[in-house]
Design an enzyme around this catalytic site. Structure first.
Site, mmCIF file in Angstrom:
data_model
loop_
_atom_site.group_PDB
_atom_site.id
_atom_site.type_symbol
_atom_site.label_atom_id
_atom_site.label_comp_id
_atom_site.label_asym_id
_atom_site.label_seq_id
_atom_site.Cartn_x
_atom_site.Cartn_y
_atom_site.Cartn_z
ATOM 1 N N ALA A 83 10.865 28.991 4.379
ATOM 2 C CA ALA A 83 11.002 30.389 4.773
ATOM 3 C C ALA A 83 12.404 30.736 5.253
ATOM 4 C CB ALA A 83 9.997 30.718 5.874
ATOM 5 N N ASP A 84 13.208 29.741 5.607
ATOM 6 C CA ASP A 84 14.537 30.022 6.140
ATOM 7 C C ASP A 84 15.530 28.981 5.645
ATOM 8 O OD1 ASP A 84 16.575 31.205 7.565
ATOM 9 O OD2 ASP A 84 16.019 30.311 9.490
ATOM 10 N N LEU A 85 15.703 28.934 4.335
ATOM 11 C CA LEU A 85 16.619 27.971 3.742
ATOM 12 C C LEU A 85 18.049 28.462 3.957
ATOM 13 C CD1 LEU A 85 16.623 25.328 2.111
ATOM 14 C CD2 LEU A 85 16.790 26.720 0.048
#
Length: 237
Positions: A166-168
């Protein structure tokens, strides 16, 4: 384990094969501040520290909100049941990734403290010693094109196996001195049934992260590096 005091409930889950005894106090940063091995961890939203527990190096991460809502609810989340809390879901994702032989941290324990309609949470995982974030590495040195290619290939492997990060971003990718990559922070990650249009958004997020950091503090990074990453990504079936 669940403890109840008045309107406060504390839920703890931990891997007893990794840590024999894990108490609620072990999830408090203040407990570790004067103990050997303690140090803050840079990157992300903060709230992460390195500790030494049962002879192993671990990371303690408090769940903190981002965006505008963080002004009002810094570390509080709506309670919808224990299994739907963010750390319980992240624990499950990490366990699946480990079963799939993907390079992620081993979850050691989680604590959820519920107060009324809200909860606060902390996650403990093992810590990859001798690593730097991708951003930190690029501040000092460029990476060989082959490294970018391998990173792209690894990201595709995660997605082929159904993992949607979700937060690469450049702070959630670690690299050691052997050139091996690791992904961390699987908060709000999801399991997907098959590849689809969703697969591109994490990549765009990573690209935006690199571009943003590069504008603020120049990195050893350019268009050819991103192309090498995409070549590795597209070369993996």
């Amino acid at each position: 384990m669940s403890n109840k005091t008045k309107n406060i409930r504390c839920h703890i889950l931990h891997d007893e094969t990794m840590i024999h005894n894990l108490e609620s106090e072990h999830f408090n940063v203040s407990y570790w501040q004067d103990k050997p091995g303690f140090s803050p961890i840079d990157g992300g939203r903060g709230g992460s520290v390195k500790i030494l527990i049962d002879g192993q190096v671990a990371m303690l991460r408090q769940y903190l909100r981002g965006g505008l809502i963080a002004r009002f609810l810094t570390d509080q989340y709506l309670w919808l049941g224990k299994s739907k809390t963010r750390p319980w879901q992240e624990w499950s994702i990490l366990k699946l990734a480990i079963e799939a032989a993907l390079p992620v941290p081993q979850p050691l324990g989680i604590r959820v403290i519920r107060t009324g309609f809200y909860y606060r949470a902390t996650l403990m995982t093992d810590f990859f010693e001798g690593t730097k974030t991708l951003a930190e590495s690029l501040f000092h040195n460029s990476l060989p094109q082959e490294s970018w290619f391998r990173l792209g290939r690894l990201l595709k492997q995660f997605q082929v196996k159904g993992f949607r990060h979700a937060d690469l971003n450049a702070n959630n990718i670690l690299m050691n001195d052997k050139g091996n990559f690791f992904l961390i922070d699987f908060d709000q990650a999801r399991m997907m049934a098959a590849l689809g249009d969703w697969q591109w958004e994490p990549l765009y997020r990573l690209q935006r992260s690199l571009d943003k950091i590069n504008r603020i503090s120049p990195l050893h990074y350019g268009d050819n590096d991103w192309q090498a990453l995409m070549d590795g990504y597209q070369a993996t079936a």
